[in-house]
Design a protein around this motif. Structure first.
Motif, PDB file in Angstrom:
ATOM      1  N   VAL A  48      38.528  26.455  46.881  1.00 51.64           N
ATOM      2  CA  VAL A  48      39.229  25.511  45.880  1.00 51.64           C
ATOM      3  C   VAL A  48      38.998  24.127  46.278  1.00 51.64           C
ATOM      4  CG1 VAL A  48      41.327  24.882  44.504  1.00 51.64           C
ATOM      5  CG2 VAL A  48      40.796  27.333  45.019  1.00 51.64           C
ATOM      6  N   ALA A  49      39.402  23.806  47.537  1.00 50.30           N
ATOM      7  CA  ALA A  49      39.268  22.482  48.049  1.00 50.30           C
ATOM      8  C   ALA A  49      37.799  22.006  48.218  1.00 50.30           C
ATOM      9  CB  ALA A  49      39.667  22.478  49.519  1.00 50.30           C
ATOM     10  N   GLY A  50      36.757  22.904  48.388  1.00 47.76           N
ATOM     11  CA  GLY A  50      35.485  22.513  48.297  1.00 47.76           C
ATOM     12  C   GLY A  50      35.143  21.932  46.688  1.00 47.76           C
ATOM     13  N   TYR A  51      35.655  22.711  45.808  1.00 48.90           N
ATOM     14  CA  TYR A  51      35.302  22.503  44.526  1.00 48.90           C
ATOM     15  C   TYR A  51      35.746  20.992  44.112  1.00 48.90           C
ATOM     16  CZ  TYR A  51      35.979  22.348  39.518  1.00 48.90           C
ATOM     17  OH  TYR A  51      35.904  22.063  38.039  1.00 48.90           O
ATOM     18  N   PHE A  52      37.115  20.557  44.647  1.00 49.44           N
ATOM     19  CA  PHE A  52      37.788  19.440  44.304  1.00 49.44           C
ATOM     20  C   PHE A  52      37.058  18.257  44.944  1.00 49.44           C
ATOM     21  CE2 PHE A  52      41.214  21.746  42.616  1.00 49.44           C
ATOM     22  CZ  PHE A  52      41.510  21.186  41.321  1.00 49.44           C
ATOM     23  N   ILE A  53      36.545  18.546  46.221  1.00 52.60           N
ATOM     24  CA  ILE A  53      35.810  17.510  47.059  1.00 52.60           C
ATOM     25  C   ILE A  53      34.542  17.457  46.524  1.00 52.60           C
ATOM     26  CG2 ILE A  53      34.563  17.163  49.269  1.00 52.60           C
ATOM     27  CD1 ILE A  53      37.010  18.625  50.616  1.00 52.60           C
ATOM     28  N   ALA A  54      33.826  18.210  45.994  1.00 52.10           N
ATOM     29  CA  ALA A  54      32.399  18.379  45.093  1.00 52.10           C
ATOM     30  C   ALA A  54      32.635  17.332  43.876  1.00 52.10           C
ATOM     31  CB  ALA A  54      31.947  19.593  44.802  1.00 52.10           C
ATOM     32  N   ARG A  55      33.783  17.502  43.091  1.00 57.34           N
ATOM     33  CA  ARG A  55      34.210  16.853  42.015  1.00 57.34           C
ATOM     34  C   ARG A  55      34.432  15.359  42.532  1.00 57.34           C
ATOM     35  NH1 ARG A  55      37.081  19.077  37.336  1.00 57.34           N
ATOM     36  NH2 ARG A  55      36.724  16.974  36.862  1.00 57.34           N
ATOM     37  N   ILE A  56      35.054  15.039  43.419  1.00 57.06           N
ATOM     38  CA  ILE A  56      35.206  13.726  43.875  1.00 57.06           C
ATOM     39  C   ILE A  56      33.772  12.973  44.119  1.00 57.06           C
ATOM     40  CG2 ILE A  56      36.003  12.134  45.728  1.00 57.06           C
ATOM     41  CD1 ILE A  56      38.349  14.087  45.877  1.00 57.06           C
ATOM     42  N   PHE A  57      32.937  13.681  44.943  1.00 60.17           N
ATOM     43  CA  PHE A  57      31.609  13.033  45.012  1.00 60.17           C
ATOM     44  C   PHE A  57      30.599  13.272  44.171  1.00 60.17           C
ATOM     45  CE2 PHE A  57      33.490  13.435  49.486  1.00 60.17           C
ATOM     46  CZ  PHE A  57      33.522  12.273  49.756  1.00 60.17           C
TER      47      PHE A  57
END
Length: 60
Positions: A48-57
Motif C-alpha cells: 500500500v505504501a509503495g502504491y502511494f509512493i508510485a502515485r507521488i512520483f
C-alpha cells in the motif's frame, strides 16, 4: 493471627484441587503463528505504501 498447622510448602487439605488434569490442545495450525501474520501485515502495508509512493512520483 491464626497459627497454621500445615507445614510450609504444602496445600491444606481443605484447599486442594479436585479437578482432573486438563487435556492438552493440539496445535492450532496457521492461526497460532504470529510471525506469519506479522509478515503478512508488514508486506501488505509495504504494498500500500509503495502504491502511494508510485502515485507521488507519477509511475501510475
Amino acid at each position: 493471627m491464626a497459627i497454621s498447622l500445615t507445614p510450609p510448602g504444602e496445600t491444606p487439605p481443605c484447599e486442594g484441587s479436585i479437578s482432573e488434569a486438563h487435556i492438552e490442545r493440539p496445535d492450532g495450525g496457521i492461526w497460532e503463528h504470529p510471525v506469519l501474520w506479522a509478515t503478512v501485515v508488514l508486506l501488505g502495508s509495504l504494498v500500500v505504501a509503495g502504491y502511494f509512493i508510485a502515485r507521488i512520483f507519477g509511475f501510475t
